[in-house]
Every structure is written in C-alpha cells, then in structure tokens.
Enzyme design. Sequence first.
Site, PDB file in Angstrom:
ATOM      1  CD  GLU A 267      -3.177   0.649   2.137  1.00  0.00           C
ATOM      2  OE1 GLU A 267      -3.561   1.603   2.832  1.00  0.00           O
ATOM      3  OE2 GLU A 267      -3.623  -0.512   2.261  1.00  0.00           O
TER       4      GLU A 267
ATOM      5  CG  ASP B  20      -2.151  -1.067   5.450  1.00  0.00           C
ATOM      6  OD1 ASP B  20      -0.995  -1.475   5.217  1.00  0.00           O
ATOM      7  OD2 ASP B  20      -2.393   0.068   5.894  1.00  0.00           O
TER       8      ASP B  20
ATOM      9  CE1 TYR C  93      -3.039  -2.409   9.268  1.00  0.00           C
ATOM     10  CE2 TYR C  93      -4.896  -3.123  10.595  1.00  0.00           C
ATOM     11  CZ  TYR C  93      -4.402  -2.494   9.470  1.00  0.00           C
ATOM     12  OH  TYR C  93      -5.265  -1.955   8.559  1.00  0.00           O
TER      13      TYR C  93
END
Length: 674
Positions: free
Chosen positions: A7, A103, A344
């Site tokens: 990304e 992601d 994350y």
Amino acid sequence: MIVCIAEKPSVAREIASVLGATSARDGYIEGNGYQVTWTYGHLCTLKEPNDYQDMWKRWTLGSLPMIPPRFGIKLIDSEHIKKQFAIVERLFQNADSIVNCGDAGQEGELIQRWVMQKAGVKCPVKRLWISSLTEEAIREGFKELKDQKDYEPLYLAGLSRAIGDWLLGMNATRLYTLKYRNQDNRNAGAGSVLSIGRVQTPTLAMIVNRQKEIENFVPKQSWTLSTIYRDTKFTGISRDEDAEAEEAAEIKKAAEEGKTLKSKGPIYRQTEFLKEEDGIAVLESIKDKPFHVDSITKKKGSEAPPRLYDLTSLQVECNKKFAYTAEQTLTLIQSLYEKKVTTYPRVDTQFLTDDIYKKCPQTLNGVFQVKFNGVAPYADLVRPLGGKPLKKSKKVFDNSKVTDHHAIIPTGVVPAGLSDAERNVYDLVARAFIAVFYEDCKFETTTVIGSVTPDNNEPVLFRTSGKVIIDEGWKVVFKKQKADEPDEETQNNSDNQETQNNSGNSEASPRGGLEGATLPIFNKNEEGPHEPLLSEKWTTPPPYYTEATLLRAMETAGKFVDNEELRAAMKENGIGRPSSRANIIETLFKRHYIRRERKRVVATTTGIELIDIIHEELLKSPELTGIWEKKLRDIEHQTYDAGTFINELKGQITSIVNQVLADNSNRKLQLETK
C-alpha cells in the site's frame, strides 16, 4: 515472476528486503524472482455522477436520486497516480502470480482489489496477512499465504461501505445544498456545499444535541446532610426501598426459574432534601445527640489490569493525557507500526490470540532493552516477570474476540530515533502490555455505618468508606507516570461544577468518603460528639464533548459508556470504523461545522442549523447509523448479504429525496466559510 503489491513505498521496501529483492527500478523493486511494487493508498475510486450520465454533470433537484444501475471504478485523476498505475498494470500483465500485500483490513483489501480489477488481472492471487512489519512477521506471512478468495467477504464489506457512502453522500449533499443553501453562499467555493455523510452527519448531531442539552439545562437545588465524627466525614444515607424491591423481584424470579440469588443486604442512597428547611430541621434534631457506630464491614477485592489498546482506546488516552487529536494519534501509531516497533494499529479489539502467548517472553525481552536518553524505563518492570511462566488471562488471550487483528502491542523491536510524541504513544502501549502479565491489584474496603438518634427515636443514618491497597500488583507499572491532570470530564465542565455552601462552622479537612482514603480505627458501638453539616447542592449539565469522549460516543452509537465490558459489547453498533473516526472528526472541523475551544468540541452556528434543518432521522441518528455499521460487519462475517444492504440503502435514499422535495417551508441556511 511473482509480483507483490503493497500500500506504500515504505512497506514495499520492507517486504522487498525480506524477499531478497534489492534492485530498485522505476516504481518497483526487483530480485530473487520477485517484483515488489506499491500503490499510494487509493489509485482507484468509484466513478463520479457525471461519469454515468451527462444529466448528472449539473447539480439539479430534478436529477435526484442518482442511482447508477451498476457502480464502476476509475483511476484518480493525478499524473503521479496514472504513472504508477501504468507500471503496476504492466507488471501484473507479465506476472505468473500476484501477492496482495495491502494493509490487512477492509480498506486495504478494497484498495488492491480495485487496482487488480482495473488492470484486468487474470493470474492467481495470494494474500499476505500480517500484524507487524518485523522481518519475522513478514517471513512467517509468506510461508502462510492465503488464497485471495478467502478474503472475498472482507472485500464485499469494503465495497458495500464505499457504495453506501457514495449513495448517501452524493445524493444527500446535492439535495440539501440545492434545497436549503442560502443564495449568498453559491460562489463560496468548497464552503458553499452542505456536506452530508453517512457517519459525519450523525456525529455532528451528537455534538449539537449535547450542546443544546447544556444550553437548555435548568439546574435543580437540593441539600445534603453529612457529619464530622473523629475527623472523618460521614455522608447522610437512607434505605433505597425502590432498589431493594427491585432486588427482591429479581430474587423471586430467579427462584421461579430454579436459580438462587442472594440478597446483597440493605441498599442505601445519599439523603437529599428538596427544601432547605427540612434539612435544617433534621440537622437541629441531631446536633447535640451522640454519634453511634452501628456496623463496620471489611471487604477484600481485586482489580484486573487495564485492557490492551485498540485504536479508539489509544486515541482516547492520548487525547486525555497529551491532548493529541484523534488524527495525530493515528499518524503517530501508524509511524510506530511502519518503524516495526508496534503491531498493526487500525484494530477494534483489545484481545490477543492464544498463539501470541508463546511469543510474549521474546517481546518482553525486547521491551526490557528499550532505552530513551540512556535510561531503560521498563527494565525494572519487566525483570520481575522473568524466570517463570507468564500469567495467561482470558481477559487478555481470547481467540473468540479477535477477527482480523489482535490488540496493539510492542513487537519487541527496540525503538530508535523516536520523536517525543512517538515516545509518548509507545510508552502507553508498552506499559499496557507489561501490566497484563502482573497480578491483580488487591485492596480492602472498609465501610462504616453510624447513626444519630434524635428525640423522636428515628435514627438518622450516615456512612463513610475507605480503601486500602494491600498489594499494588499491576499498578506499579503506571506508578511513576500517573497523570496529575483532572479527568477530562471534570476539566471539560469546570465552569459548571456543582456549588456547595455549608450550614455549619467546621474548619475541618476530614478524611473518609473517598476511594483510597485511610480511615481511623473504629469500634462497633462506640459513641462520641460530632458536627453535622448541611450542604447546598446544584445539579450540573452534562459536559461538552472532548475528542476523547466523542470517540467513545462514536464507538457506542452515541452512548458514552465507561464500563469496559459493556463498551466492548456495543462496538458492533458503533458508527464509523476505528481507522476512519479521526478523519470524520477532522472533516467536521474543515467544514466549519465544529470548532475547538481548549479541549472542548463545540458546534458552530452552521453545524447547529444544519442538524436543525435535517428532519430525516435516518441521516442524523447515531443508532440507525450504528445499525448500518453492524450490517457491514455482518457482510464481512458472511451473515448478511451485500446486495440486500445496497438495495435497502437505495430505497432509503429515494425516500429521503422525496421527503425533502416535499418540504415547502422555504428554509435557508447561511454557511460559515472560515
């Protein structure tokens, strides 16, 4: 050749390094059988109205509702995006297979799927799903690549969200702008649009409704009785007969169902007098009578460590502790993730999966080694956990509470070169992680009930309590960094605090009545003199929202909930996603619908008038928007159909358009543009 698409360029570089791709090319990195390329977030977007029909180019009421028979995508109109897409498209066309390294979430899935669709991908596609960017996590992820079709429900949920936002945003914004905008605002640029959004409008409605509640609040006066006995403040109480009757009904119902519930004993509430003369009469009747200690109850209790952070709880804490905006916190924790030191961040769970447990000693060892300015802030906290099995609590490790990603925790990589703000955020994450392996805080609460009996022989009851920490447990982890600031609810409403005036002459600074207060040793049936006090009390309005409390309200569909377990249960009905809430709040600021006043979030005149002019509950109800959010999650979990969701929304939009067009009130709204 295997093509991997990430990304961001920075993430692509991390992946390429692990895969052994070291040759930098224009728009990608190559080597060892791999080509690693990237997007810049979204390269594609849903088509605009004018891409479907020429009549939708002009803003007219007659063209509404705009409902395309089939939604399409297009490249974002930007030269650097077109250039990068051309590179990606060429790589895809020559690829033997593709690895989607976007992601690991709903938005990441949507971004890459759209690029693949636009490029006409025909080859097999695998999915990389990781929770951190450490070398170990990337290597493990590539060993366990999933098939792209396993994430079809995630994509459908993201697509449904995007289409839903298009349908409501495009139609309602044009509808309200054309119908209600003051003609003076027609040429005011971006500020000339009455922006309506599926999440932003109910969020604004929460702020406006709270503000009106404060402005229309009528304070009510009452008086409370207390007394000072042995330098300890006792509060006047009386039996709560309604609560006791409710408890008795619950016990009876349980018995009928074959269950056993025990009574908690007498239930008390603070005594309040609505007339001052009634309070004075009681005070006068007891002031010369002895205070008698009726009962002393000691109860041991424990308090579990705070839960780990999800994105919203981290944003709340950073706003309270450091006054960071939600957007700033998201930027900071995203940076820590990209620097490999935390996992994350765009998560909505505060739990870990069981497989993480075996990695925790290694993670703690990394945290142990952290040094800031030559000081190791966590070494003394981690050291007691070494040499023995780590505590494993169901309040921390629960597979059933984790879907895509686990809570935000350190990776064990020792951070370097962090800014002060990044260090602050890392510190919160690190301490929360350490604390969950400590024992519960153990305490003992002492409750003393006393009475004063006037001549009429009706005892007047009083109560005080104090809590003594027996074993600090996890609290030592936070001891040195405990905030000295007032709670944000208190600070936020400092000019609306209740006013109290004492009818008495005591100069004492009594103990008791507060959590953590240490009481003197009392003996049952002891007696002595006391000083009764009558205090005037005014009810106070609810506090203004801060970004912290607004985030909590968005998380629970407009209901500010302090209890962690109840709040977790309501997350399914929250409005917006954790990753989008910060952007929604910032959009409201940019639209001049809200503004900041110190820590307060305050609606502007435009924001208030916009909500007043919207009569359709569907557009501004947090509860209804929360239901939409739950349906989107259900699509992801394959318990609700994406087509049904879109068709329902199409019908709702058509109904809203018809209702607004039927309004003959000729109301107009003047916009603030700065």
